[in-house]
Design a protein around this motif. Structure first.
Motif, PDB file in Angstrom:
ATOM      1  N   GLY A   1     -49.937 -20.444 -10.835  1.00 43.38           N
ATOM      2  CA  GLY A   1     -49.536 -21.683 -10.202  1.00 43.38           C
ATOM      3  C   GLY A   1     -48.717 -21.516  -8.935  1.00 43.38           C
ATOM      4  N   ASN A   2     -48.368 -22.686  -8.331  1.00 43.48           N
ATOM      5  CA  ASN A   2     -47.584 -22.757  -7.107  1.00 43.48           C
ATOM      6  C   ASN A   2     -46.476 -23.792  -7.279  1.00 43.48           C
ATOM      7  OD1 ASN A   2     -46.574 -22.806  -4.531  1.00 43.48           O
ATOM      8  ND2 ASN A   2     -48.388 -23.735  -3.601  1.00 43.48           N
ATOM      9  N   PRO A   3     -45.221 -23.354  -7.388  1.00 43.81           N
ATOM     10  CA  PRO A   3     -44.791 -21.953  -7.460  1.00 43.81           C
ATOM     11  C   PRO A   3     -45.173 -21.350  -8.808  1.00 43.81           C
ATOM     12  CG  PRO A   3     -42.933 -23.384  -7.842  1.00 43.81           C
ATOM     13  CD  PRO A   3     -44.086 -24.286  -7.472  1.00 43.81           C
ATOM     14  N   ALA A   4     -45.265 -20.025  -8.831  1.00 45.07           N
ATOM     15  CA  ALA A   4     -45.721 -19.344 -10.041  1.00 45.07           C
ATOM     16  C   ALA A   4     -44.715 -19.538 -11.177  1.00 45.07           C
ATOM     17  CB  ALA A   4     -45.912 -17.857  -9.761  1.00 45.07           C
ATOM     18  N   ARG A   5     -45.251 -19.806 -12.394  1.00 41.94           N
ATOM     19  CA  ARG A   5     -44.408 -19.939 -13.573  1.00 41.94           C
ATOM     20  C   ARG A   5     -45.047 -19.124 -14.695  1.00 41.94           C
ATOM     21  NH1 ARG A   5     -47.980 -23.855 -13.225  1.00 41.94           N
ATOM     22  NH2 ARG A   5     -48.967 -24.708 -15.114  1.00 41.94           N
ATOM     23  N   GLN A   6     -44.219 -18.660 -15.599  1.00 39.55           N
ATOM     24  CA  GLN A   6     -44.739 -17.834 -16.675  1.00 39.55           C
ATOM     25  C   GLN A   6     -45.436 -18.695 -17.718  1.00 39.55           C
ATOM     26  OE1 GLN A   6     -41.923 -15.150 -18.482  1.00 39.55           O
ATOM     27  NE2 GLN A   6     -43.373 -14.469 -20.062  1.00 39.55           N
ATOM     28  N   VAL A   7     -46.640 -18.251 -18.106  1.00 42.78           N
ATOM     29  CA  VAL A   7     -47.409 -18.986 -19.120  1.00 42.78           C
ATOM     30  C   VAL A   7     -47.741 -18.104 -20.313  1.00 42.78           C
ATOM     31  CG1 VAL A   7     -48.405 -20.602 -17.461  1.00 42.78           C
ATOM     32  CG2 VAL A   7     -49.587 -18.441 -17.953  1.00 42.78           C
ATOM     33  N   GLY A   8     -47.244 -16.885 -20.329  1.00 40.28           N
ATOM     34  CA  GLY A   8     -47.526 -16.010 -21.460  1.00 40.28           C
ATOM     35  C   GLY A   8     -47.190 -14.569 -21.144  1.00 40.28           C
ATOM     36  N   TRP A   9     -47.716 -13.681 -22.004  1.00 43.00           N
ATOM     37  CA  TRP A   9     -47.485 -12.242 -21.851  1.00 43.00           C
ATOM     38  C   TRP A   9     -48.819 -11.505 -21.821  1.00 43.00           C
ATOM     39  CZ3 TRP A   9     -42.462 -11.166 -21.012  1.00 43.00           C
ATOM     40  CH2 TRP A   9     -41.490 -12.014 -21.540  1.00 43.00           C
ATOM     41  N   VAL A  10     -48.826 -10.311 -21.227  1.00 45.87           N
ATOM     42  CA  VAL A  10     -50.026  -9.463 -21.220  1.00 45.87           C
ATOM     43  C   VAL A  10     -49.650  -8.075 -21.729  1.00 45.87           C
ATOM     44  CG1 VAL A  10     -51.262 -10.656 -19.377  1.00 45.87           C
ATOM     45  CG2 VAL A  10     -49.641  -8.847 -18.796  1.00 45.87           C
ATOM     46  N   SER A  11     -50.638  -7.404 -22.290  1.00 43.98           N
ATOM     47  CA  SER A  11     -50.419  -6.052 -22.804  1.00 43.98           C
ATOM     48  C   SER A  11     -50.501  -5.031 -21.684  1.00 43.98           C
ATOM     49  CB  SER A  11     -51.475  -5.725 -23.860  1.00 43.98           C
ATOM     50  OG  SER A  11     -52.753  -5.575 -23.247  1.00 43.98           O
ATOM     51  N   HIS A  12     -50.223  -3.753 -22.012  1.00 47.97           N
ATOM     52  CA  HIS A  12     -50.364  -2.683 -21.034  1.00 47.97           C
ATOM     53  C   HIS A  12     -51.802  -2.590 -20.516  1.00 47.97           C
ATOM     54  CE1 HIS A  12     -46.539  -1.471 -22.905  1.00 47.97           C
ATOM     55  NE2 HIS A  12     -46.314  -0.778 -21.792  1.00 47.97           N
ATOM     56  N   ALA A  13     -52.760  -2.988 -21.348  1.00 45.21           N
ATOM     57  CA  ALA A  13     -54.170  -2.920 -20.959  1.00 45.21           C
ATOM     58  C   ALA A  13     -54.621  -4.141 -20.177  1.00 45.21           C
ATOM     59  CB  ALA A  13     -55.036  -2.747 -22.207  1.00 45.21           C
ATOM     60  N   GLY A  14     -53.697  -5.091 -19.927  1.00 42.41           N
ATOM     61  CA  GLY A  14     -54.045  -6.265 -19.141  1.00 42.41           C
ATOM     62  C   GLY A  14     -54.664  -7.399 -19.928  1.00 42.41           C
TER      63      GLY A  14
END
Length: 529
Positions: free
Chosen positions: A478-491
């Motif tokens: 988004g704009n401005p960017a907001r956190q919507v979750g998490w990702v693993s080391h593998a993306g």
């Protein structure tokens, strides 16, 4: 001259080869000749009373210590390799090879076998040039400032090589010898008037780190013959004009430039011809090869010297094709650089990296191992890019930005360097550093404002505008960017169970609202609680 010279065979007896045959015969060293044109070789065989042999026979004859190669340039590398492999010393007419890689291989092969490898840069053996180099070395002309050479004639037109490769090696060799350094960058232009695929005139500009500049103009479409080298120092000037009689071939012009009331004013002086010992340069060159075989000393124009000339030729040819400056790189070319890419001086490019079409790596930048730099990418001065990074098309990485290992920059993503830019306001001293930690993925068309830090393995969604720091492994959009979750080391995006669907890694969110990998000890405690 020694009573008995090393035995020499000449492979290639054509336009220039016949002159080598004659000189080695007059020096008492010629023992065989070879040419694909048997009639030509037979005539020289009879004239100089030596056998006509095949190249295979020459290579297998133990008494033949040295081989002189005057075949077409495309065959130089193969013939020289065969000769060195069979323990023969080698003299190769210019150019040493038609590729930098082949020339490098020949140098390494000769060194590994402790054999002489010499390149036929004839003018370095000319008495006028030898005297000129001595004057430069002892400071007669003062500090070098500028050199230029013209090598012009009408014909002989060639179809297998252009004028740059045919005429310019001699001038490049002399200029490198006088300056004692390789150029930092090269710019060359060429014109095709006779053959639509072969340049018949080129101009090559060479810029050196010492401040010296040089240019070379060569043409075989010129109304008269001219072979002239001009050397300008801060104490005097010299002209080597090989088209003049011996008494006029080398002249000193002790002109000075004085500053009078803040204005540079020339003070002209009388020209002084330099006395020379009359001698055929080719005979001096041939004798030098024989002496090197006998004594084991390095030739004046040895393999590495020929390799340097070839590197300049190669850079000039790339410049002609691209219309851009080409930076010289002293290091082993263990990375790939597309011919349209530009890498400035003093850059560091890691092993296995690839720099693709129309990209520009600016002075002092450092790119790690196994990186892929896509098309139309700009990596600014002093930027650091880690190992295994991928920067896709149309991305600019400005000074002050650091990419750690494994960063992925999607197509057309944008980094900024100042917060409030104006075209008419100079703000280079306001650049803010941006740090992208290990394993970060930045989506296509995302914008990263300067001064932020992207945490390790975070993921920036396509089109996002990042205005503040991003936590490690956070997924922002988004704009401005907001956190919507998490990702693993593998993306992979993590679900509510915080388990990576690709690798099975388990994660927990700690009291600081930060993601960390769940270790075995925690799993055991939970199981037994």
């Amino acid at each position: 001259m020694p009573d008995k010279q090393p035995q020499i065979a000449v492979i290639g007896c054509g336009h220039w080869g016949k002159n080598l045959v004659r000189n080695f015969a007059e020096l008492g060293a010629l023992t065989a000749v070879c040419d694909h044109n048997e009639s030509l070789a037979q005539n020289l065989s009879k004239k100089h009373n030596v056998p006509m042999l095949t190249s295979e026979q020459i290579l297998s004859t133990p008494d033949i210590k040295g081989i002189v190669i005057a075949a077409p340039a495309i065959h130089h590398a193969a013939l020289a390799t065969q000769a060195l492999d069979t323990g023969k010393h080698v003299f190769v007419e210019k150019p040493l090879a038609v590729s930098v890689e082949d020339a490098q291989m020949l140098c390494e092969l000769a060194q590994s076998k402790n054999l002489t490898l010499m390149v036929g840069h004839l003018l370095q053996y000319h008495p006028a040039f030898l005297q000129l180099k001595q004057m430069v070395d002892n400071g007669t002309l003062g500090k070098l400032q500028y050199l230029y050479s013209n090598r012009l004639n009408l014909g002989k037109f060639r179809n297998e090589e252009n004028i740059l490769w045919s005429f310019a090696p001699h001038d490049i060799s002399m200029i490198l010898a006088l300056t004692g350094e390789m150029p930092e960058k090269i710019f060359a232009t060429g014109a095709r008037h006779i053959n639509p695929t072969i340049e018949d005139s080129t101009t090559t500009h060479m810029h050196f780190a010492s401040g010296v500049q040089a240019h070379i103009f060569v043409s075989w479409l010129h109304p008269f013959k001219e072979q002239k080298l001009v050397v300008v120092g801060d104490k005097g000037m010299a002209v080597f004009d090989d088209g003049q009689e011996w008494g006029q071939k080398l002249k000193i012009y002790p002109h000075q430039v004085n500053w009078i009331k803040g204005v540079p004013t020339p003070e002209k002086a009388e020209v002084t011809p330099v006395p020379l010992e009359v001698s055929e340069p080719l005979k001096l060159e041939c004798q030098h090869f024989l002496d090197c075989i006998e004594t084991g000393k390095q030739p004046r124009t040895d393999g590495p010297e020929g390799l340097n000339v070839l590197r300049v030729l190669d850079a000039a040819q790339k410049s002609i094709r691209t219309g851009a400056y080409v930076a010289m790189d002293e290091r082993d070319p263990t990375y790939f650089q597309h011919e349209t890419a530009i890498i400035d001086a003093n850059c560091s490019i890691g092993k296995g990296s690839k720099i693709w079409h129309f990209s520009h790596v600016m002075r002092g930048a450092c790119v790690g191992d196994n990186c892929v730099i896509g098309q139309n990418v700009m990596i600014g001065a002093e930027v650091v890019v880690g190992n295994n990074c991928k920067i896709q098309n149309n991305v600019s990485i400005y000074k002050g930005i650091t990419l750690e290992d494994g960063v992925f920059c999607g197509p057309s993503c944008v980094f900024t360097n100042v917060m409030t830019p104006r075209a008419e306001v100079e703000r280079k001293d306001e650049f803010l550093p941006t740090h992208v930690e290990k394993g970060v993925t930045i989506g296509a068309n995302a914008t990263i404002l300067c001064g932020v830090r992207l945490g390790a393995y975070s993921m920036i969604g396509a089109g996002a505008v990042v205005t503040k720091d991003v936590k490690p492994q956070a997924l922002v959009v988004g704009n401005p960017a907001r956190q919507v979750g998490w990702v693993s080391h593998a993306g992979e995006k993590l679900g509510d169970d915080l388990v990576c669907p690709r690798e099975g890694r388990r994660y927990v969110v700690d009291g600081n609202n930060s993601l960390r990998e769940k270790i075995e000890k925690e799993a055991y405690v939970q199981k037994t609680a």
